[in-house]
Design an enzyme around this catalytic site. Structure first.
Site, mmCIF file in Angstrom:
data_model
loop_
_atom_site.group_PDB
_atom_site.id
_atom_site.type_symbol
_atom_site.label_atom_id
_atom_site.label_comp_id
_atom_site.label_asym_id
_atom_site.label_seq_id
_atom_site.Cartn_x
_atom_site.Cartn_y
_atom_site.Cartn_z
ATOM 1 N N LYS A 90 -26.264 -15.716 -8.109
ATOM 2 C CA LYS A 90 -26.644 -14.614 -7.216
ATOM 3 C C LYS A 90 -27.329 -15.218 -6.007
ATOM 4 O O LYS A 90 -28.219 -16.057 -6.127
ATOM 5 C CB LYS A 90 -27.618 -13.680 -7.948
ATOM 6 C CG LYS A 90 -28.045 -12.477 -7.111
ATOM 7 C CD LYS A 90 -27.080 -11.334 -7.258
ATOM 8 C CE LYS A 90 -27.213 -10.303 -6.148
ATOM 9 N NZ LYS A 90 -26.555 -10.708 -4.869
ATOM 10 N N GLN A 111 -33.058 -20.507 -4.474
ATOM 11 C CA GLN A 111 -32.631 -19.249 -5.082
ATOM 12 C C GLN A 111 -32.742 -19.280 -6.609
ATOM 13 O O GLN A 111 -33.036 -18.254 -7.231
ATOM 14 C CB GLN A 111 -31.182 -18.957 -4.658
ATOM 15 C CG GLN A 111 -30.768 -17.505 -4.797
ATOM 16 C CD GLN A 111 -31.241 -16.626 -3.648
ATOM 17 O OE1 GLN A 111 -31.125 -17.016 -2.489
ATOM 18 N NE2 GLN A 111 -31.764 -15.467 -3.953
ATOM 19 N N LYS A 114 -36.446 -18.581 -7.384
ATOM 20 C CA LYS A 114 -36.763 -17.233 -6.904
ATOM 21 C C LYS A 114 -36.185 -16.190 -7.856
ATOM 22 O O LYS A 114 -36.869 -15.265 -8.284
ATOM 23 C CB LYS A 114 -36.156 -17.059 -5.501
ATOM 24 C CG LYS A 114 -36.378 -15.693 -4.892
ATOM 25 C CD LYS A 114 -35.447 -15.420 -3.706
ATOM 26 C CE LYS A 114 -35.434 -16.529 -2.688
ATOM 27 N NZ LYS A 114 -34.786 -16.104 -1.406
ATOM 28 N N LYS A 126 -25.600 -19.620 -3.408
ATOM 29 C CA LYS A 126 -25.722 -19.339 -1.965
ATOM 30 C C LYS A 126 -24.417 -19.711 -1.294
ATOM 31 O O LYS A 126 -23.653 -20.521 -1.819
ATOM 32 C CB LYS A 126 -26.839 -20.183 -1.357
ATOM 33 C CG LYS A 126 -27.394 -19.603 -0.074
ATOM 34 C CD LYS A 126 -28.428 -18.534 -0.377
ATOM 35 C CE LYS A 126 -28.804 -17.739 0.838
ATOM 36 N NZ LYS A 126 -29.981 -16.882 0.565
ATOM 37 N N GLY A 165 -26.084 -10.449 1.460
ATOM 38 C CA GLY A 165 -26.294 -10.866 2.842
ATOM 39 C C GLY A 165 -27.376 -11.922 2.976
ATOM 40 O O GLY A 165 -28.142 -12.177 2.052
ATOM 41 N N ASP A 166 -27.411 -12.528 4.117
ATOM 42 C CA ASP A 166 -28.502 -13.410 4.553
ATOM 43 C C ASP A 166 -28.424 -13.353 6.080
ATOM 44 O O ASP A 166 -27.885 -12.371 6.628
ATOM 45 C CB ASP A 166 -28.313 -14.829 3.996
ATOM 46 C CG ASP A 166 -29.570 -15.688 4.127
ATOM 47 O OD1 ASP A 166 -30.431 -15.634 3.251
ATOM 48 O OD2 ASP A 166 -29.701 -16.415 5.139
ATOM 49 N N THR A 210 -36.798 -6.617 1.040
ATOM 50 C CA THR A 210 -37.418 -7.932 1.236
ATOM 51 C C THR A 210 -38.750 -7.797 1.971
ATOM 52 O O THR A 210 -39.768 -8.352 1.551
ATOM 53 C CB THR A 210 -36.471 -8.875 1.999
ATOM 54 O OG1 THR A 210 -35.182 -8.806 1.395
ATOM 55 C CG2 THR A 210 -36.967 -10.299 1.964
ATOM 56 N N ASN A 241 -33.839 -7.984 9.768
ATOM 57 C CA ASN A 241 -34.024 -7.076 8.641
ATOM 58 C C ASN A 241 -35.368 -7.263 7.913
ATOM 59 O O ASN A 241 -36.048 -6.293 7.587
ATOM 60 C CB ASN A 241 -32.847 -7.293 7.674
ATOM 61 C CG ASN A 241 -33.061 -6.621 6.347
ATOM 62 O OD1 ASN A 241 -33.424 -7.267 5.372
ATOM 63 N ND2 ASN A 241 -32.872 -5.322 6.307
ATOM 64 N N SER A 381 -31.471 -6.399 -5.254
ATOM 65 C CA SER A 381 -30.035 -6.667 -5.424
ATOM 66 C C SER A 381 -29.650 -6.609 -6.904
ATOM 67 O O SER A 381 -28.607 -6.060 -7.269
ATOM 68 C CB SER A 381 -29.679 -8.059 -4.883
ATOM 69 O OG SER A 381 -29.406 -8.025 -3.507
HETATM 70 O O1 2IT Z 1 -32.547 -15.316 0.342
HETATM 71 C C1 2IT Z 1 -32.281 -14.325 -0.371
HETATM 72 O O2 2IT Z 1 -32.882 -14.120 -1.428
HETATM 73 C C2 2IT Z 1 -31.225 -13.423 0.072
HETATM 74 N N1 2IT Z 1 -30.635 -13.664 1.123
HETATM 75 C C3 2IT Z 1 -30.841 -12.232 -0.750
HETATM 76 C C4 2IT Z 1 -29.950 -12.634 -1.869
HETATM 77 C C5 2IT Z 1 -29.407 -11.478 -2.684
HETATM 78 O O3 2IT Z 1 -28.566 -11.792 -3.539
HETATM 79 O O4 2IT Z 1 -29.802 -10.341 -2.487
#
Ligand code: 2IT
Length: 449
Positions: A90, A111, A114, A126, A165-166, A210, A241, A381
């Site tokens: 993810k 990630q 996190k 990613k 997204g990112d 976020t 965002n 998410s």
């Molecule tokens: O950096 C991040 O945690 C994101 N861009 C969101 C990743 C997600 O799967 O919602």
């Protein structure tokens, strides 16, 4: 430092010297695990750390698209499936010209920990492309996204890998990506992507998650210090965002964001980005595709500082919420001189390692790490994935209360992990340790591979 950790870091430096961002994040995470690895000599026999720094797999692919004038362009797409021990990979997709394996891997590595901190069943991944969305028409963006998904669709899925997204990838891009996935697979598997529009399976409060989550985490830190958020000033960066969400939640709670930044410089708004009109305008700035923060200064008559960063502007709380390595040593010193009490990272790896260490060494400054602070985004998410598999939608209140609870838990488990290993109120090490331990346990129990 633990000798096994030193050896793993040395190997990564040798193998990945051409990927400095990846080396940087590996060094930051592993170096804070020393007391844990000291207590677990069994990790080395199964090379747990050596396995953790190597992605399970990573794809690169050609993404060809045609612009409105009929000219053909070729970009490189990436997806890094870094660690699937806790759940489907993810993590977001970033479309930006500087995307290359070192950026994708640093983001993917962050990630893992996190996502572990969210407490939800998601692995780390990613991806992205070296594509510049600024100045492109909707039709060009659509053709790019369709081409990107055509290359990627067979390697992802609701139980396999779930992109989101990112930077450079928002609701519009996710819509085009999902449409192409559905068209190619012939199935309505909307759990394959998150950050979707509400009409086809998006979650309420995902756009805000976020930024709101970052402020909820900040509230926990303030509570720990016996302080109130009311009346506090926040020096923030970016205007996308995440920063939008911070401005909005800060406004609701009686605090104010006084700086924003962009590739062109920063703005200083002493009254704060804290009216509905100002907060809404950030959305307009983003969708205009102009990618400049000067527009805010022009619209609201505040001061614009071309080519500069906001670090050094006086405020109670500093929240680097724009991008990686936005605060270096020199800028960190300026932040300390302002007397700010809280340095709350928001963007992924916004601080260089030497600057982060310097900030953490300051007696009167509390530092919180981005992998904890911004985890509310991916956390919601994962809630979007739950709603998709349950085939129902949670109310905004349900999502928001779960988000608040998640941020409270992330702060608490981080503080407890640091305390347990004798590190005091060290939120940076605590997040790394708490995130790591769950992944380590899952990997150990699943066997050697
Ligand atoms: O950096 C991040 O945690 C994101 N861009 C969101 C990743 C997600 O799967 O919602």
């Amino acid at each position: 430092m633990n000798a096994y950790i030193e050896r793993v870091i040395e190997t990564v430096k040798q193998k990945h010297g051409s990927e400095p961002e990846f080396v940087q994040t590996v060094e930051e995470v592993l170096s804070s695990l020393s007391p844990v690895v000291d207590a677990h000599p069994e990790y080395e026999a199964v090379d747990l750390l050596g396995r953790m720094v190597e992605p399970e797999r990573m794809f690169t692919f050609r993404v060809v698209w045609t612009d409105d004038a009929g000219k053909t362009h070729t970009n490189i797409g990436y997806r890094c499936q870094f660690n699937g021990a806790l759940g489907p990979y993810k993590g977001g997709l970033r479309f930006q010209p500087n995307v290359y394996p070192g950026i994708v891997k640093f983001l993917g590595f962050e990630q893992i920990f996190k996502n572990s901190l969210t407490g939800l069943p998601i692995g780390g991944g990613k991806g992205g492309a070296d594509f510049d969305p600024s100045g492109k028409s909707d039709a060009e963006i659509m053709r790019f996204c369709q081409s990107f998904m055509t290359a990627l669709y067979r390697y992802i899925g609701p139980d396999v890998d779930v992109p989101a997204g990112d930077m450079g990838v928002g609701g519009r891009e996710i819509g085009f990506l999902y449409g192409q996935y559905r068209r190619l697979k012939g199935t309505f598997e909307n759990g394959v992507l998150t950050g979707k529009g509400l009409s086809y399976g998006g979650s309420l409060a995902r756009p805000e998650a976020t930024g709101f989550g970052a402020v909820y985490y900040l509230l926990e830190v303030l509570k720990h210090e016996g302080e109130d958020i009311k009346g506090k000033t926040i020096v923030a960066a970016g205007f996308g965002n995440v920063t939008w969400g911070i401005c909005k939640k800060a406004m609701q709670l009686g605090a104010k964001v006084i700086t924003l930044s962009g590739p062109d410089g920063y703005i200083y708004d002493p009254d704060g980005v804290c009216t509905e009109e100002k907060v809404e305008y950030l959305l307009e700035m983003r969708s205009s595709g102009r990618n400049q923060v000067k527009d805010y200064a022009d619209k609201f008559g505040v001061k614009f500082f071309p080519g500069e960063k906001p670090w050094g502007v006086k405020g109670d709380i500093v929240m680097p919420s724009a991008m990686q390595n936005d605060v270096n040593m020199e800028q960190a010193k300026r932040i300390v001189e302002t007397g700010a009490k809280y340095y709350i990272e928001v963007a992924n790896m916004p601080t260089t390692n030497d600057a982060l260490k310097f900030l953490m060494d300051q007696k009167n400054l509390i530092v919180a790490p981005s992998k904890a602070v911004n985890a509310g985004g991916v956390g919601v998410s994962a809630m979007e994935m739950s709603q998709n598999s349950e085939r129902l939608s949670w109310t905004e209140e349900e999502v928001d209360s779960q988000l608040q609870r998640m941020m409270e838990t992330i702060h608490r488990v981080s503080a407890e992990a640091a305390e347990k290993y004798g590190l005091g109120y060290n939120l940076v090490a605590g997040a790394n340790i708490a995130g790591f331990l769950k992944v380590a346990e899952a990997m150990l129990e699943q066997g050697i591979f």
